[in-house]
Design an enzyme around this catalytic site. Structure first.
Site, PDB file in Angstrom:
ATOM      1  N   HIS B  50       0.818  -1.209   0.000  1.00 34.74           N
ATOM      2  CA  HIS B  50       0.000   0.000   0.000  1.00 34.74           C
ATOM      3  C   HIS B  50       0.853   1.259   0.000  1.00 34.74           C
ATOM      4  CE1 HIS B  50      -3.837  -2.006   0.569  1.00 34.74           C
ATOM      5  NE2 HIS B  50      -3.266  -2.796   1.470  1.00 34.74           N
ATOM      6  N   SER B 340      -4.158  -5.134   8.044  1.00 38.71           N
ATOM      7  CA  SER B 340      -3.734  -4.274   6.948  1.00 38.71           C
ATOM      8  C   SER B 340      -3.481  -2.863   7.491  1.00 38.71           C
ATOM      9  CB  SER B 340      -4.825  -4.218   5.894  1.00 38.71           C
ATOM     10  OG  SER B 340      -4.434  -3.366   4.841  1.00 38.71           O
TER      11      SER B 340
END
Lengths: 422, 484
Positions: B50, B340
């Site tokens: 990410h 995450s």
């Protein structure tokens, strides 16, 4: 780079029959490449009988049937190179392969016969939810474990799908003392041969549950059961409230076969959406010059005898192509699938080249009673076949048409193969 | 007495282990599963590196995401981990409006995310012609990437192992207690290990170990399941970038992402569940994936699905990663509640905790640390010259076992023989892709079973799918009749 006149990819029933036919048609510089350590393909693990009735007029087991062709190939001096995986085929017929001893090899072929066979559709393609533990096998994988390795994949079995391998495995597992609890089929009809339903399910009291499917798989490490449900035949969705749990340790899948055309696609061969195999004309020539296809890579057959017949045609036409140095070409007329006809082969007729009877093969789309196969040219009926008592998707239909049936009209647009049902 | 015991060989535990292996330390990793990267989070996630736009500014999530992202280039080069900066796009659709995109851009600026760009509909379509018709614009993140999460975990662990870290698999930690000025760690088989420091990298069970030794923060891990579909590699190029939709309070939403292996991933759902081990897929969950993914990709080719799976993320009740040494448990280090962007943060978390623990122990750097790890050769990606050379060196590379993914016998034997080698069918699959293609192991599983037996001296009936009670075969034919 080694030059080969006819290179055959695959040493299963299709590849062997194509090689024998090419050799008999006068090609001496030919080669069969087989990925496994022995020729014979899937027949090696098909130890049941029922093969060869049409070809040899007797009932053989799979290995016996394969051996007939292996012996013939050996007697003719057809070279079969095993343990050799083809990695790529190009549009100009350069074939790259690997073998542990010979390393990486390249061949320039004048003609190629694609005979790579097919593979089973896996669970993932169906999207069945649930756990993903051990005990879920495609029927052919289970067959290999049992028949070639002598190993048991489970004891209490549910089979999803009623393809022929699933039906054969229902009987095979029963012979080994397993409890085969049910064969569950999504469709309102089986996709297997009638004789297999009778001989492999009915004779052993195994229920065939049509319009049913598996909606959940239980068992974290190993399958402990499956939930099945009835299917609404119209929406193809499970009907709420019809779920039932069946305790089992193994789920076998027999939910369809897919021609293995990764190499064909790489060579630029056009693939039919209907058969999932190459688009061919009556000589079994694909859309790429000098590349022919036969057997289950072309379309999934029900009987190996048909595979051998078809592959012999491909071997012979590939040989003729090489000997004449001819380019294919000429006017190709498309063959259209009419009412009730699915997966029809060939998809084209080469009008300028048609000298021999043309064999159409296809799968009826549904179960039909008192149906006959008809052939139209530009909407005008040119042939009416004899009526069949019953036609079903599990049994391949065929019709051979004499070349003179096709009018020699240069403006001919299309041929239609269809069923007529009273 | 050990210097450090790490609980858990997921991506976080393995990243910390590798950092510690750079120092003169005696380190042991304890893992309950039979393989590294097999706990549930590190093997089944969205495989994204990410950019860092999503996390709330000031959190550990934001900090370590932005620190971790630029570390991937060097790390993946050193350890030969498949990684690609394919960029990410957060797409707004009709009805969303563009405000969400502007907000994310602002948040990205606050988090220090570089290389962001707001795209109008025209530019978006030029970049991604297959994007759904109702897309109106997007946030482009130039540093977004894709990585293979289990290969990354295995690579970190293998490299740590080669640099002297000991791993014990199939070893579940049941208790941690204070033993004078150090710690005692007990495992399910009753063994007691004494150690100066402990690292809690237990993923879904990191709450249990934190609460066992510390009252500073009470942590609950709230398991959240994500279901995915995998699409055949024929569709690798449907999108260049990873396609996100606007995030919701349940996470980053359903995305469409190519993987480093060429397949396309759709998912995940975000379902709060009770059982941390519940990695079942469900009809509802999979339908949910499809419904949402269709917004991004209208013509999803359902005929080309090759599988579905689910993972469970360890959502921390605190809302943020819990990192470091609680005051009431000196020598105990948390790397807990790592959901995450945990995968992206892993290299930075590894470095942060590695430094912290080494300082505590006063450890010296090793002179002979080897930062390189050699991956298993990927036959399918080699040139013909390289292939010919490999087969000449070892004929086993001339025999294909998995046809769909072109995996050779040499690769499978390598996967079993290497440090922390494969012991079961799925472990071979994760290391080589054998069985991960279109036929889903139909053709290759009997051969892989055979090779596992040869290499490990097993009977075929002992071979499992993934350890535990997942035996693939129940016996030999005729054995029952003979009363065996």
């Amino acid at each position: 780079m080694r030059e080969v006149d006819v290179l055959i990819i695959g040493g299963g029933p299709a590849g062997l029959a194509a090689a024998v036919a090419a050799k008999e048609a006068g090609i001496d510089n030919l080669l069969v490449l087989e990925r496994e350590d022995k020729p014979g393909g899937i027949l090696k693990q098909c130890i049941h009988n029922g093969f060869g009735l049409r070809m040899f007029g007797e009932e053989l087991t799979g290995p016996e049937y394969a051996q007939r062709y292996i012996d013939k190939a050996e007697a003719l001096g057809v070279p079969i190179q095993c343990d050799t995986m083809v990695l790529s085929v190009t549009g100009d017929r350069v074939v790259t392969s690997i073998n542990p001893e010979k390393g990486l090899e390249q061949f320039q072929a004048k003609a190629i016969v694609l005979a790579m066979g097919c593979r089973e559709r896996p669970r993932g393609a169906l999207g069945i939810p649930g756990w993903r533990g051990a005990g879920i096998y495609s029927a052919g994988t289970a067959q290999r474990f049992v028949n070639l390795e002598g190993l048991m994949p489970g004891r209490k079995i549910v089979i999803l799908g009623s393809g022929d391998i699933g039906l054969i495995m229902a009987r095979r597992m029963t012979f080994e003392g397993c409890e085969v609890k049910a064969c569950v089929e999504l469709m309102p009809f089986s996709s297997g041969l009638k004789r297999n339903i009778v001989q492999c399910l009915d004779d052993y009291g195994i229920p065939l549950m049509l319009n049913h499917t598996v909606v959940d798989i239980a068992g974290r490490d190993r399958v402990t059961g499956v939930t099945i449900a009835e299917i609404d035949p119209k929406t193809k969705k499970p009907i709420a409230g019809t779920e039932q749990y069946i305790e089992c340790d193994t789920l076998l899948l027999s939910v369809g076969l897919i021609p293995e055309n990764e190499l064909s696609t790489g060579a630029g061969v056009d693939i039919s959406r209907s058969t999932q195999g190459p688009v061919v004309d009556e000589t079994l020539a694909t859309s790429v010059e000098g590349i022919f296809a036969a057997g289950n890579v072309l379309h999934v057959h029900d009987l190996v005898d048909f595979v051998s017949e078809e592959a012999a045609t491909a071997g012979r036409t590939a040989a003729e192509y090489v000997k004449s140095g001819a380019k294919s070409g000429g006017k190709r007329v498309p063959v259209e699938e009419g009412f009730g006809v699915g997966g029809c082969v060939p998809q084209y007729i080469n009008l300028d080249a048609v000298k021999e009877p043309v064999k159409f093969m296809f799968r009826p789309r549904d179960v039909y009673k008192a149906a006959r196969i008809c052939v139209d040219v530009d909407g005008e009926e040119v042939l009416r076949g004899k009526p069949h008592m019953i036609m079903a998707p599990g049994e391949m239909a065929e019709l051979t048409v004499d070349p003179e049936v096709f009018p020699s009209r240069p403006d001919m647009g299309k041929v239609t193969v269809r069923l007529e049902v009273k | 007495m050990r210097d450090c015991i790490i609980i858990g060989a997921g991506v976080i535990g393995s990243a910390i282990a590798r950092e510690l292996s750079k120092r003169e330390l005696n380190v042991l990793v304890l893992e309950r599963r039979e393989d590294v990267a097999d706990g549930g989070c590190s093997k089944a996630n969205t495989a994204i590196v990410h950019a860092g736009y999503d996390a709330k500014p000031g959190t550990n999530k934001a900090k370590f995401n932005v620190l971790g992202n630029p570390m991937f280039d060097q790390l993946c080069a050193d350890l030969e981990i498949p990684f690609k900066r394919n960029t990410s796009l957060v797409v707004a659709f009709e009805g969303d409006g563009m405000q969400g995109i502007y907000d994310l851009f602002e948040r990205g600026l606050k988090n220090g995310v570089p290389d962001m760009q707001i795209l109008d509909q025209y530019t978006l379509r030029k970049l991604e012609p297959n994007i759904g018709r109702t897309a109106i614009g997007a946030l482009r993140l130039g540093t977004g990437g894709i990585v293979c999460p289990y290969e990354m975990t295995m690579a970190l662990a293998e490299n740590a192992c080669e640099n002297g870290v000991e791993f014990k698999l199939n070893t579940e930690v049941t208790n941690i207690e204070r033993a004078g000025d150090h710690w005692a760690v007990t495992t399910a088989d009753g063994t007691r290990y004494e150690t100066k420091t402990v690292v809690n990298a237990a993923g879904l069970y990191s709450d249990k170990f934190n609460n066992m030794v510390s009252n500073e923060v009470h942590l609950d891990i709230l398991p959240r399941r994500g279901q995915y579909y995998m699409v055949d590699k024929a569709y690798e190029h449907v999108f260049n970038a990873t396609i996100f939709q606007l995030p919701t309070d349940k996470g980053k939403g359903i995305l469409v992402s190519r993987t480093v292996d060429g397949t396309v991933l759709l998912g995940p759902t975000a379902e709060d569940i009770d059982d941390k081990e519940d990695t079942r897929t469900t009809a509802e969950g999979l339908a949910d994936v499809l419904e949402h993914a269709r917004k991004s990709w209208e013509d999803i080719p359902m005929r080309s699905f090759i599988g579905n799976f689910a993972g469970v993320r360890p959502r921390p009740s605190t809302g943020d990663f819990l990192l470091g040494e609680p005051k009431d448990a000196p020598g105990f280090f948390n790397a807990a509640g790592i959901e995450s962007p945990g995968l992206t943060s892993a290299p930075a978390i590894g470095q942060y905790l590695g430094d912290m623990i080494s300082d505590k122990l006063g450890a010296k750097m090793k002179e002979n640390f080897n930062p390189k790890r050699h991956a298993i050769p990927k036959f399918r990606e080699l040139s013909n010259e390289e292939r010919a050379k490999l087969i000449a060196e070892d004929p086993a590379y001339g025999r294909i076992i998995c046809r769909c993914e072109t995996v050779t016998e040499g690769e499978i034997r390598n996967a079993i023989r290497r440090p922390l080698g494969a012991r079961n069918l799925d472990a071979v699959k994760r290391r080589t892709r054998a069985g991960m293609g279109r036929c889903q192991s139909g053709f290759c599983s009997p051969r892989v079973v055979e090779i596992l037996c040869e290499e490990l001296g097993l009977d075929p009936t002992e071979v499992t799918k993934f350890g535990g009670d997942s035996q693939l075969l129940v016996g030999r034919i005729g054995a029952e009749k003979e009363g065996k």
